[in-house]
Design an enzyme around this catalytic site. Sequence first.
Site, PDB file in Angstrom:
ATOM      1  N   CYS A 279      56.619  24.216 -96.573  1.00 17.43           N
ATOM      2  CA  CYS A 279      58.056  24.194 -96.885  1.00 17.43           C
ATOM      3  C   CYS A 279      58.697  25.564 -96.779  1.00 17.43           C
ATOM      4  O   CYS A 279      59.902  25.695 -96.953  1.00 17.43           O
ATOM      5  CB  CYS A 279      58.277  23.641 -98.294  1.00 17.43           C
TER       6      CYS A 279
ATOM      7  N   ASP B 161      58.315  28.067 -98.786  1.00 12.57           N
ATOM      8  CA  ASP B 161      58.644  28.655-100.075  1.00 12.57           C
ATOM      9  C   ASP B 161      57.686  29.777-100.459  1.00 12.57           C
ATOM     10  O   ASP B 161      56.581  29.883 -99.931  1.00 12.57           O
ATOM     11  CB  ASP B 161      58.676  27.583-101.163  1.00 12.57           C
TER      12      ASP B 161
ATOM     13  N   CYS C 158      60.798  24.495-105.027  1.00  9.84           N
ATOM     14  CA  CYS C 158      61.446  23.317-105.614  1.00  9.84           C
ATOM     15  C   CYS C 158      61.069  23.143-107.079  1.00  9.84           C
ATOM     16  O   CYS C 158      60.302  23.931-107.649  1.00  9.84           O
ATOM     17  CB  CYS C 158      61.046  22.072-104.838  1.00  9.84           C
TER      18      CYS C 158
ATOM     19  N   CYS D 143      52.760  22.088-103.903  1.00  9.83           N
ATOM     20  CA  CYS D 143      53.520  23.068-104.688  1.00  9.83           C
ATOM     21  C   CYS D 143      52.637  23.680-105.775  1.00  9.83           C
ATOM     22  O   CYS D 143      52.766  24.857-106.104  1.00  9.83           O
ATOM     23  CB  CYS D 143      54.739  22.412-105.327  1.00  9.83           C
TER      24      CYS D 143
END
Lengths: 121, 121
Positions: B33, B35, B58, B102
């Site tokens: 992603c 991130d 996120c 994540c």
Amino acid sequence: MYSEKVMDHFMNPRNQGEIPDADGVGEVGNPTCGDIMRIFLTVKDNIITDVKFQTFGCGAAVASSSMATELIKGKTLEEAWEVSNKAVAEALEGLPPIKMHCSVLAEEGIHKAINDYRIKN
Amino acid sequence: MYSEKVMDHFMNPRNQGEIPDADGVGEVGNPTCGDIMRIFLTVKDNIITDVKFQTFGCGAAVASSSMATELIKGKTLEEAWEVSNKAVAEALEGLPPIKMHCSVLAEEGIHKAINDYRIKN
Ligand code: FES
């Protein structure tokens, strides 16, 4: 990696929250990352007088929705409909390609909220 | 979609911020992603006495790092190293499969910060 505008809207998001008695609500999900965005609208005489967003998404999603809400506040529903995710990304002075899909969430959320308002009225 | 624990740590993240004079810093990026996560450690006598995180990720990334920092605070470096992303996800009462990556960010960030401390000392 991120422009100053993106970092500013990520650190100090504008219009974050919800409108409990909103005239239109749009909720959209992003299949790429599983994130969710909600847009709340208050509409008076075809003008968006208030708008708020909520997201569980990443920093780019927060910055995109923050900028998108600023761009549509005070606009007519027709003008707001025309605000594309590209316009949001440009107003943010760019987003990395891997993050363009996050700005799509904002555009789709606005469209869904406007449709929700139109169906109810 | 998300457990109450995830929502709690997303809305009220623990240990968010930075430690300017940290003894160890780990920065990792998520290729899925785009991130980024940063972990800052203060270490005294082999014990993690303080830890903070920053992320552009996120809600699941925020909740994972918040929980991970709680799990390693007060632990020895060896104990902290053993805290896996699965342990973080379990402490959060689960994460959707699309969001497991994540929690990997948090585990990797901690490992990198511990390595950074060890190299410097
Ligand atoms: S990665 Fe999911 S909204 Fe940006």
